[in-house]
Design a protein around this motif. Structure first.
Motif, PDB file in Angstrom:
ATOM      1  N   PHE A  56       0.845  -1.191   0.000  1.00  0.00           N
ATOM      2  CA  PHE A  56       0.000   0.000   0.000  1.00  0.00           C
ATOM      3  C   PHE A  56       0.878   1.238   0.000  1.00  0.00           C
ATOM      4  N   SER A  57       0.388   2.314  -0.612  1.00  0.00           N
ATOM      5  CA  SER A  57       1.065   3.602  -0.463  1.00  0.00           C
ATOM      6  C   SER A  57       0.873   4.033   0.991  1.00  0.00           C
ATOM      7  N   PRO A  58       1.702   4.945   1.498  1.00  0.00           N
ATOM      8  CA  PRO A  58       1.483   5.423   2.868  1.00  0.00           C
ATOM      9  C   PRO A  58       0.073   5.988   3.072  1.00  0.00           C
ATOM     10  N   GLN A  59      -0.452   6.706   2.083  1.00  0.00           N
ATOM     11  CA  GLN A  59      -1.794   7.269   2.195  1.00  0.00           C
ATOM     12  C   GLN A  59      -2.845   6.162   2.283  1.00  0.00           C
ATOM     13  N   GLU A  60      -2.723   5.135   1.453  1.00  0.00           N
ATOM     14  CA  GLU A  60      -3.673   4.017   1.482  1.00  0.00           C
ATOM     15  C   GLU A  60      -3.600   3.274   2.816  1.00  0.00           C
ATOM     16  N   ALA A  61      -2.380   3.067   3.321  1.00  0.00           N
ATOM     17  CA  ALA A  61      -2.203   2.345   4.589  1.00  0.00           C
ATOM     18  C   ALA A  61      -2.853   3.086   5.753  1.00  0.00           C
ATOM     19  N   ALA A  62      -2.868   4.404   5.693  1.00  0.00           N
ATOM     20  CA  ALA A  62      -3.465   5.211   6.763  1.00  0.00           C
ATOM     21  C   ALA A  62      -4.972   5.374   6.604  1.00  0.00           C
ATOM     22  N   SER A  63      -5.530   4.899   5.513  1.00  0.00           N
ATOM     23  CA  SER A  63      -6.955   5.096   5.251  1.00  0.00           C
ATOM     24  C   SER A  63      -7.815   4.329   6.248  1.00  0.00           C
ATOM     25  N   PRO A  64      -9.018   4.837   6.539  1.00  0.00           N
ATOM     26  CA  PRO A  64      -9.928   4.130   7.447  1.00  0.00           C
ATOM     27  C   PRO A  64     -10.253   2.713   6.964  1.00  0.00           C
ATOM     28  N   ALA A  65     -10.341   2.508   5.673  1.00  0.00           N
ATOM     29  CA  ALA A  65     -10.672   1.176   5.143  1.00  0.00           C
ATOM     30  C   ALA A  65      -9.615   0.153   5.552  1.00  0.00           C
ATOM     31  N   VAL A  66      -8.334   0.498   5.394  1.00  0.00           N
ATOM     32  CA  VAL A  66      -7.253  -0.422   5.767  1.00  0.00           C
ATOM     33  C   VAL A  66      -7.156  -0.523   7.282  1.00  0.00           C
ATOM     34  N   GLN A  67      -7.242   0.593   7.971  1.00  0.00           N
ATOM     35  CA  GLN A  67      -7.149   0.608   9.434  1.00  0.00           C
ATOM     36  C   GLN A  67      -8.217  -0.286  10.070  1.00  0.00           C
ATOM     37  N   ASN A  68      -9.423  -0.288   9.522  1.00  0.00           N
ATOM     38  CA  ASN A  68     -10.514  -1.100  10.072  1.00  0.00           C
ATOM     39  C   ASN A  68     -10.310  -2.591   9.869  1.00  0.00           C
ATOM     40  N   GLU A  69      -9.413  -2.972   8.966  1.00  0.00           N
ATOM     41  CA  GLU A  69      -9.130  -4.388   8.717  1.00  0.00           C
ATOM     42  C   GLU A  69      -8.024  -4.924   9.623  1.00  0.00           C
ATOM     43  N   MET A  70      -7.473  -4.079  10.503  1.00  0.00           N
ATOM     44  CA  MET A  70      -6.345  -4.470  11.338  1.00  0.00           C
ATOM     45  C   MET A  70      -6.810  -4.673  12.781  1.00  0.00           C
ATOM     46  N   PRO A  71      -6.678  -5.887  13.304  1.00  0.00           N
ATOM     47  CA  PRO A  71      -7.207  -6.193  14.636  1.00  0.00           C
ATOM     48  C   PRO A  71      -6.282  -5.763  15.777  1.00  0.00           C
ATOM     49  N   GLY A  72      -6.841  -5.679  16.960  1.00  0.00           N
ATOM     50  CA  GLY A  72      -6.072  -5.538  18.182  1.00  0.00           C
ATOM     51  C   GLY A  72      -5.267  -4.269  18.348  1.00  0.00           C
ATOM     52  N   GLY A  73      -5.549  -3.252  17.543  1.00  0.00           N
ATOM     53  CA  GLY A  73      -4.793  -2.011  17.651  1.00  0.00           C
ATOM     54  C   GLY A  73      -3.619  -1.912  16.698  1.00  0.00           C
ATOM     55  N   GLN A  74      -3.449  -2.912  15.831  1.00  0.00           N
ATOM     56  CA  GLN A  74      -2.324  -2.839  14.898  1.00  0.00           C
ATOM     57  C   GLN A  74      -2.463  -1.671  13.928  1.00  0.00           C
ATOM     58  N   GLY A  75      -3.680  -1.218  13.674  1.00  0.00           N
ATOM     59  CA  GLY A  75      -3.867  -0.025  12.851  1.00  0.00           C
ATOM     60  C   GLY A  75      -3.244   1.193  13.518  1.00  0.00           C
ATOM     61  N   THR A  76      -3.402   1.298  14.825  1.00  0.00           N
ATOM     62  CA  THR A  76      -2.773   2.382  15.585  1.00  0.00           C
ATOM     63  C   THR A  76      -1.258   2.278  15.487  1.00  0.00           C
ATOM     64  N   LEU A  77      -0.748   1.070  15.618  1.00  0.00           N
ATOM     65  CA  LEU A  77       0.699   0.859  15.515  1.00  0.00           C
ATOM     66  C   LEU A  77       1.209   1.238  14.132  1.00  0.00           C
ATOM     67  N   LEU A  78       0.448   0.903  13.094  1.00  0.00           N
ATOM     68  CA  LEU A  78       0.824   1.268  11.735  1.00  0.00           C
ATOM     69  C   LEU A  78       0.863   2.788  11.570  1.00  0.00           C
ATOM     70  N   LYS A  79      -0.127   3.481  12.111  1.00  0.00           N
ATOM     71  CA  LYS A  79      -0.125   4.948  12.023  1.00  0.00           C
ATOM     72  C   LYS A  79       1.072   5.540  12.768  1.00  0.00           C
ATOM     73  N   GLN A  80       1.460   4.944  13.888  1.00  0.00           N
ATOM     74  CA  GLN A  80       2.648   5.403  14.604  1.00  0.00           C
ATOM     75  C   GLN A  80       3.900   5.180  13.757  1.00  0.00           C
ATOM     76  N   ALA A  81       3.961   4.056  13.057  1.00  0.00           N
ATOM     77  CA  ALA A  81       5.102   3.774  12.181  1.00  0.00           C
ATOM     78  C   ALA A  81       5.168   4.785  11.041  1.00  0.00           C
ATOM     79  N   LEU A  82       4.009   5.091  10.454  1.00  0.00           N
ATOM     80  CA  LEU A  82       3.966   6.077   9.372  1.00  0.00           C
ATOM     81  C   LEU A  82       4.440   7.442   9.868  1.00  0.00           C
ATOM     82  N   ALA A  83       3.997   7.844  11.048  1.00  0.00           N
ATOM     83  CA  ALA A  83       4.438   9.123  11.610  1.00  0.00           C
ATOM     84  C   ALA A  83       5.941   9.102  11.877  1.00  0.00           C
ATOM     85  N   HIS A  84       6.455   7.970  12.317  1.00  0.00           N
ATOM     86  CA  HIS A  84       7.883   7.830  12.606  1.00  0.00           C
ATOM     87  C   HIS A  84       8.735   8.056  11.353  1.00  0.00           C
TER      88      HIS A  84
END
Length: 175
Positions: free
Chosen positions: A142-170
Motif C-alpha cells: 500500500f502507499s502510505p496514504q492508502e495504509a493510513a486510510s480508514p478502510a485499511v485501518q478497520n481491517e487491522m485487529p487488536g490495535g495494529q492499525g494504531t501501531l501502523l499509524k505510529q510507524a507512518l508518523a515515525h
C-alpha cells in the motif's frame, strides 16, 4: 506433539506462561524505500484468524528464550515474508515504539485476548522478493496514504492499525 527445539514451549506451557506473565514480542512494518530513503510503500499481510475472520496484520511473533531481539526479528520476517525478502535491519536496533497489549480491552489501544504482551515495533526496509509463508494468505503493498486510510485501518485487529499509524508518523507520513 512436543516441540524439541530449545526455547519453544508446548501449547500447555505457553498457555500457563501467558496467564501469569507478559510475553515479549517483536513486530515489523515492512516497507519499500526509494533511492533517497523515502518510504514509498508498506507491506501488510492478509491472514485468516482463529475465528475465521480475514484481517491485515504486521509481521509479528514471540522472542524465544535465549534469542536476541535482532535474531527474533529476522526469523519472523523470513517466516512471514519468505527467505529472499532481504530485510535491512538497522545496525542500531532501536524500536520506533513499544506497544503493550492487554487481555482486557481499553487499557491501551492494543488488545490481545490471549495475553499481556509487550512488543518492540520496528520499521524494516525490504529489498527482495516477498512471498508470504506460514499462515499468511498474501502480502499487499500500500502507499502510505492508502495504509493510513480508514478502510485499511478497520481491517487491522487488536490495535495494529494504531501501531501502523505510529510507524507512518515515525517515517514522516503523519495523517
Amino acid at each position: 506433539m512436543t516441540e524439541t527445539t530449545p526455547g519453544w514451549l508446548t501449547t500447555d506451557e505457553l498457555g500457563t506462561a501467558r496467564a501469569r506473565m507478559p510475553i515479549l514480542y517483536v513486530e515489523a512494518v515492512p516497507v519499500r524505500v526509494d533511492d533517497s530513503g523515502e518510504v514509498t510503500s508498506i507491506g501488510l499481510l492478509l491472514r485468516i484468524g482463529a475465528e475465521g475472520t480475514i484481517s491485515r496484520t504486521l509481521v509479528s511473533g514471540r522472542v524465544m528464550h535465549h534469542e536476541r531481539v535482532r535474531d527474533a526479528l529476522l526469523r519472523h520476517l523470513e517466516k512471514d515474508l519468505g527467505p529472499v525478502a532481504l530485510p535491512r535491519v538497522p545496525a542500531s536496533l532501536q524500536p520506533f515504539t513499544v506497544a503493550e497489549y492487554f487481555p482486557t480491552a481499553g487499557i491501551t489501544p492494543f488488545h490481545d485476548p490471549r495475553q499481556h504482551a509487550v512488543s518492540l515495533a520496528y520499521v524494516v526496509p525490504v529489498t527482495g522478493d516477498c512471498r508470504p509463508r506460514q499462515d499468511a494468505l498474501d502480502l499487499v503493498w500500500f502507499s502510505p496514504q492508502e495504509a493510513a486510510s480508514p478502510a485499511v485501518q478497520n481491517e487491522m485487529p487488536g490495535g495494529q492499525g494504531t501501531l501502523l499509524k505510529q510507524a507512518l508518523a515515525h517515517v514522516g507520513h503523519a495523517y
